[in-house]
Design a protein around this motif. Structure first.
Motif, short mmCIF file in Angstrom:
data_model
loop_
_atom_site.label_atom_id
_atom_site.label_comp_id
_atom_site.label_asym_id
_atom_site.label_seq_id
_atom_site.Cartn_x
_atom_site.Cartn_y
_atom_site.Cartn_z
N GLY A 125 76.51 26.30 54.56
CA GLY A 125 77.02 25.20 55.37
C GLY A 125 77.91 24.32 54.50
O GLY A 125 78.14 24.60 53.33
N GLU A 126 78.40 23.23 55.08
CA GLU A 126 79.33 22.37 54.36
C GLU A 126 78.63 21.32 53.51
O GLU A 126 79.29 20.57 52.79
CB GLU A 126 80.30 21.72 55.34
N LEU A 131 67.42 26.68 44.13
CA LEU A 131 66.76 27.02 45.39
C LEU A 131 65.53 26.14 45.60
O LEU A 131 64.66 26.05 44.73
CB LEU A 131 66.38 28.50 45.37
N TYR A 138 69.30 24.85 49.30
CA TYR A 138 69.64 24.66 47.89
C TYR A 138 70.01 23.18 47.67
O TYR A 138 70.47 22.50 48.58
CB TYR A 138 70.87 25.48 47.49
N LEU A 191 74.00 21.31 36.68
CA LEU A 191 72.79 22.11 36.94
C LEU A 191 73.05 23.23 37.93
O LEU A 191 72.23 24.14 38.09
CB LEU A 191 71.65 21.23 37.45
N GLY A 192 74.14 23.16 38.64
CA GLY A 192 74.46 24.22 39.59
C GLY A 192 73.62 24.16 40.84
O GLY A 192 73.04 23.14 41.19
N LEU A 193 73.52 25.30 41.51
CA LEU A 193 72.75 25.42 42.75
C LEU A 193 71.33 25.87 42.42
O LEU A 193 71.14 26.88 41.74
CB LEU A 193 73.40 26.44 43.67
N LEU A 245 73.60 16.90 46.44
CA LEU A 245 74.28 17.57 47.54
C LEU A 245 73.38 18.74 47.96
O LEU A 245 73.01 19.57 47.11
CB LEU A 245 75.64 18.06 47.08
N GLN A 258 72.51 20.94 44.87
CA GLN A 258 73.53 21.11 43.84
C GLN A 258 73.68 19.80 43.10
O GLN A 258 73.88 18.74 43.70
CB GLN A 258 74.87 21.51 44.47
N PHE A 277 72.58 22.09 50.36
CA PHE A 277 73.22 23.14 51.14
C PHE A 277 72.19 24.02 51.82
O PHE A 277 71.20 24.42 51.22
CB PHE A 277 74.09 24.04 50.25
#
Lengths: 112, 113
Positions: free
Chosen positions: A104-105, A45, A35, A41-43, A88, A37, A90
């Motif tokens: 994950g972080e 895929l 994903y 817009l959020g996460l 970012l 981020q 993920f």
């Protein structure tokens, strides 16, 4: 140790460079996801994989590729990075029959 | 129009307050509803998971789903500074072997001591 490990955690690169983000997991899950981020817009895929031989595009796969090297490893590549891929990223896993995603972080990527 | 709408906040409350976080959605096929909590510089972690309509309680947290209104809520009682985080709602519809999960944009919560 974290169940889902991403490397690198932070990366600054230049436009046109090839970048690989790596993900490994110790949860024994067969399903893995990438994903991105972005604020507001959020996460979203990018790609997902149900097993080593099953790779699927997500909502925003253009400009990205993936490789599932083993059940526990799923890498994301940007063949020629561009500034709007600054985000970012993920990696996540999910076991069969459950809805829970384990993340994950994160890997913070900046493309100049 | 986004499939899932969530007020981004930020929401700032005093310690001990009751917090209400909400999402609305447009896809009537959604059956599974989740709340994730994301601390700064960390990945999201699952907080609550519910199926269809109704309430689910876990300690200080209560998740509520109203499918007729396409509205879900997360209530936090006796809020603590450690609850300061971004809360993401997420939902999915059963779809063969893959449940596509759609996330809200997240609400940033700050609990002030």
């Amino acid at each position: 140790d974290a169940d889902v490990t991403q490397t690198p955690r932070n990366r600054i690169t230049k436009t046109g460079k090839r970048i690989m983000l790596e993900c490994s997991q110790t949860k024994g899950h067969d399903r893995m996801y990438w994903y991105r981020q972005d604020p507001g817009l959020g996460l979203r895929l990018i790609y997902y994989s149900f097993d080593v031989k099953d790779i699927n595009k997500g909502e925003i796969s253009d400009g990205y590729s993936v490789s599932r090297q083993a059940q526990a490893k799923f890498s994301l590549s940007l063949e020629s990075a561009i500034p709007n891929q600054t985000a970012l990223y993920f990696c996540a896993t999910r076991g069969r029959g459950t809805g829970e995603l384990f993340f994950g972080e994160g890997s913070r990527l900046t493309v100049l | 129009q986004k499939e899932v709408e969530q007020d981004p906040g930020p929401l700032s409350v005093p310690e001990g307050a009751i917090v209400s976080l909400n999402c609305t959605y447009s896809n009537s096929a959604f059956q599974y509803f989740m709340w994730y909590r994301q601390y700064s510089r960390k990945g999201p972690e699952l907080l609550m998971y519910t199926y269809s309509s109704g309430n689910k309680e876990d300690g200080r947290f209560t998740a509520q789903v109203d499918k007729s209104s396409k509205y879900i809520s997360l209530f936090i009682r006796d809020s603590q500074p450690s609850d300061s985080a971004t809360y993401l709602c997420a939902m999915s519809a059963a779809s063969g072997g893959y449940q596509k999960v759609t996330f809200g944009t997240g609400t940033k919560l700050q609990v002030i001591p």
